[in-house]
Design an enzyme around this catalytic site. Structure first.
Site, PDB file in Angstrom:
ATOM      1  CG  PHE A  70     -11.474   9.133  -1.978  1.00  0.00           C
ATOM      2  CD1 PHE A  70      -9.507   9.399  -2.652  1.00  0.00           C
ATOM      3  CD2 PHE A  70     -11.808   9.394  -3.067  1.00  0.00           C
ATOM      4  CE1 PHE A  70      -8.372  10.359  -3.593  1.00  0.00           C
ATOM      5  CE2 PHE A  70     -11.740   9.952  -4.340  1.00  0.00           C
ATOM      6  CZ  PHE A  70     -10.501  10.665  -4.805  1.00  0.00           C
TER       7      PHE A  70
ATOM      8  CG  ASP B  39      -7.676   4.456   1.090  1.00  0.00           C
ATOM      9  OD1 ASP B  39      -9.149   5.718   1.373  1.00  0.00           O
ATOM     10  OD2 ASP B  39      -6.506   4.724   0.723  1.00  0.00           O
ATOM     11  CB  SER B  40      -4.434   5.208  -3.401  1.00  0.00           C
ATOM     12  OG  SER B  40      -4.105   6.079  -1.609  1.00  0.00           O
TER      13      SER B  40
ATOM     14  NE  ARG C 254     -17.316   7.074   8.889  1.00  0.00           N
ATOM     15  CZ  ARG C 254     -16.613   7.563   9.386  1.00  0.00           C
ATOM     16  NH1 ARG C 254     -16.838   7.181  10.744  1.00  0.00           N
ATOM     17  NH2 ARG C 254     -15.164   7.846   9.221  1.00  0.00           N
TER      18      ARG C 254
ATOM     19  CG  ASP D 166     -14.133  11.826   2.468  1.00  0.00           C
ATOM     20  OD1 ASP D 166     -13.832  12.970   2.595  1.00  0.00           O
ATOM     21  OD2 ASP D 166     -14.785  10.674   3.941  1.00  0.00           O
TER      22      ASP D 166
ATOM     23  CB  CYS E 222     -11.587  17.537   4.467  1.00  0.00           C
ATOM     24  SG  CYS E 222     -10.240  16.300   3.787  1.00  0.00           S
TER      25      CYS E 222
ATOM     26  CB  ALA F 169     -10.075   7.752  -6.483  1.00  0.00           C
TER      27      ALA F 169
HETATM   28  N1  SAH Z   1     -14.037   8.648   3.757  1.00  0.00           N
HETATM   29  C1  SAH Z   1     -12.801   7.985   4.536  1.00  0.00           C
HETATM   30  C2  SAH Z   1     -11.466   8.756   4.827  1.00  0.00           C
HETATM   31  C3  SAH Z   1     -10.928   9.023   3.913  1.00  0.00           C
HETATM   32  S1  SAH Z   1      -9.875  10.103   3.918  1.00  0.00           S
HETATM   33  C4  SAH Z   1     -13.930   7.643   6.562  1.00  0.00           C
HETATM   34  O1  SAH Z   1     -15.156   7.689   6.022  1.00  0.00           O
HETATM   35  O2  SAH Z   1     -13.101   6.465   7.463  1.00  0.00           O
HETATM   36  C5  SAH Z   1      -8.744   9.940   2.267  1.00  0.00           C
HETATM   37  C6  SAH Z   1      -8.413   8.552   1.633  1.00  0.00           C
HETATM   38  O3  SAH Z   1      -7.901   8.679   0.505  1.00  0.00           O
HETATM   39  C7  SAH Z   1      -7.385   8.386   2.002  1.00  0.00           C
HETATM   40  O4  SAH Z   1      -7.341   7.182   2.723  1.00  0.00           O
HETATM   41  C8  SAH Z   1      -6.103   8.011   1.383  1.00  0.00           C
HETATM   42  O5  SAH Z   1      -5.591   7.055   1.964  1.00  0.00           O
HETATM   43  C9  SAH Z   1      -6.733   7.860   0.377  1.00  0.00           C
HETATM   44  N2  SAH Z   1      -6.141   8.838  -1.284  1.00  0.00           N
HETATM   45  C10 SAH Z   1      -5.576   9.786  -1.239  1.00  0.00           C
HETATM   46  N3  SAH Z   1      -5.535   9.560  -2.168  1.00  0.00           N
HETATM   47  C11 SAH Z   1      -5.648   8.754  -2.854  1.00  0.00           C
HETATM   48  C12 SAH Z   1      -6.088   8.664  -4.328  1.00  0.00           C
HETATM   49  N4  SAH Z   1      -5.633   9.025  -5.385  1.00  0.00           N
HETATM   50  N5  SAH Z   1      -6.595   7.472  -4.691  1.00  0.00           N
HETATM   51  C13 SAH Z   1      -7.622   6.917  -3.390  1.00  0.00           C
HETATM   52  N6  SAH Z   1      -7.874   7.087  -2.898  1.00  0.00           N
HETATM   53  C14 SAH Z   1      -7.227   8.385  -1.873  1.00  0.00           C
END
Ligand code: SAH
Length: 396
Positions: A230, A252-253, A214, A300, A340, A282
């Site tokens: 995400f 985010d979902s 970040r 992410d 990850c 997403a």
């Molecule tokens: N980048 C974030 C961490 C991401 S963790 C940070 O820096 O804090 C992954 C994220 O993806 C989670 O918040 C989860 O809710 C979201 N997620 C999971 N599946 C998803 C989808 N199909 N579409 C959008 N978001 C999704």
């Protein structure tokens, strides 16, 4: 000295332990003597009778994980010295007394020679997450030691093991405060402010592993139109907006994540017109976005592959989401893309992203190779601990 159950290995099966790898597979074990149950501490010996390690027992193909390679009593003093060692590393990393950052990972599994244990510090709140019965049973000992180490500064210790323990072992437990009560904590990360809700949030509440990435993003965000896919509670988004991005969109979902993201935007006094939070899938969001819209996209996703079997499908997933993101980037724009998934290594991830660039027909250069930060250390003898990989790409 306590007498521990004895794990006797088959002949020739001591090799990995002699190289300090901390896992013992069930196939390597000749027998276990004494009475024992999952989570108990045991001593591990070669067929020759030579002491090799002290470990806690697990059920499953990994039958034990090592907590010490020296024969010794496993008591509170033992655990305190381990937690102090972890603490001292974070002190040397400048995380403990920084006036810009007060949230960090104190214990990171094998990286701190405590397999199956995570402890995250969010200002005055410590969150324990056990991934094994052995570590879960010690939660009150850890809570006591944390109070001894941090003193007055520590206001609460929350055990958040229910989800991880159920996933790893099938054990059902309840999350609970082991000391104090503080569901929410306001943290500082490189001067950016965030509310962390340990009780209702994902994992321990915040994704501390992206702190350095970040910080790098902030360097490139000024004057740019940013899409944070995400985005969870807006980690990357807040950095981008605070660094002068003209517009930031977080997708985010999870509705609660986006709600907290919006609160974090407010907390940082970012003008509401500069940020948009969208609850959406997403892939669907990208498909409905016009091409060439953004100067900078962050991708992410959650771990697409949780195990080896799921790896091939996961690589396809990374390829297709990255191709979709490439298409939405303006000429000369940047993509911060991450994986990850522990079972997807850096080379595989890079190959998937390469295939995505070919699919999207974009010329791409690698500017940075990113990884997990120093408070998520990798034990050199257990390189499986490397899980976070990222690329910063310049997209023509
Ligand atoms: N980048 C974030 C961490 C991401 S963790 C940070 O820096 O804090 C992954 C994220 O993806 C989670 O918040 C989860 O809710 C979201 N997620 C999971 N599946 C998803 C989808 N199909 N579409 C959008 N978001 C999704």
């Amino acid at each position: 000295m306590t007498t521990y159950p004895k794990v006797i290995l088959k002949k020739g099966k001591e090799e990995a332990l002699l190289r300090f790898h901390p896992w013992i597979f069930s196939g390597a074990i000749e027998k276990i003597s004494g009475s024992y149950k999952e989570g108990d501490i045991a001593e591990v010996f070669a067929a020759s009778g030579r002491y090799l390690a002290t470990a806690y027992l697990l059920s499953g193909s990994i039958a034990a994980k090592v907590i010490s390679f020296t024969q010794q009593e496993i008591d509170k003093a033992f655990w305190k010295s381990k937690l102090l060692e972890a603490y001292q590393l974070r002190e040397r990393l400048g995380l403990v007394s920084s006036d810009k950052t007060n949230a960090y990972r104190l214990v990171h599994n094998e990286g701190d020679s405590m397999p199956g244990l995570i402890i995250d510090i969010y200002g005055g709140l410590a969150v324990i997450q056990a991934h094994s019965v052995g570590m879960y049973e010690l939660r009150n000992v850890f809570a006591e030691i944390l109070q001894e180490i941090y003193g007055e500064k520590l206001k609460a210790v929350f055990d958040k093991s229910s989800e991880s323990l159920k996933k790893m072992t099938g054990f059902k437990v309840e999350d609970e405060f082991l000391f104090g009560s503080m569901p929410e904590s306001e943290i500082l990360e490189n001067g950016n402010r965030f509310m962390v809700n340990a009780v209702s949030g994902q994992k321990t509440g915040f994704f501390l592993d992206q702190r350095d990435n970040r910080f790098l993003l902030a360097k490139y965000a000024k004057g740019r139109k940013v899409l944070n896919m995400f985005g969870y509670t807006g980690g990357f988004s807040v950095y981008a907006a605070n660094a002068g991005a003209t517009e930031v969109c977080t997708v985010d979902s999870s509705a609660p994540a986006i709600e907290l993201c919006k609160a974090n935007v407010k907390l940082n006094k970012i003008p509401a017109k500069n940020h948009k939070g969208v609850v959406a899938d997403a892939r669907q969001f990208l498909d409905q976005t016009e091409d060439g819209q953004y100067d900078l996209i962050i991708l992410d996703p959650p771990a697409y592959a949780k195990n080896m079997d799921a790896r091939k499908k996961a690589l396809g997933g990374y390829r297709s989401i990255n191709a979709a993101a490439f298409r939405k980037i303006k000429k000369g724009g940047l993509l911060f893309t991450f994986s990850c998934s522990q079972v997807v290594d850096r080379q595989m991830f890079t190959s998937a992203v390469t295939a995505a660039a070919v699919d999207a027909g974009r010329k791409v250069r690698v500017l940075h190779q990113l990884a997990q930060p120093a408070d998520h250390p990798i034990n050199l003898f257990h390189q499986e601990g490397e899980y976070l990989k990222g690329l910063v790409l310049s997209v023509e």
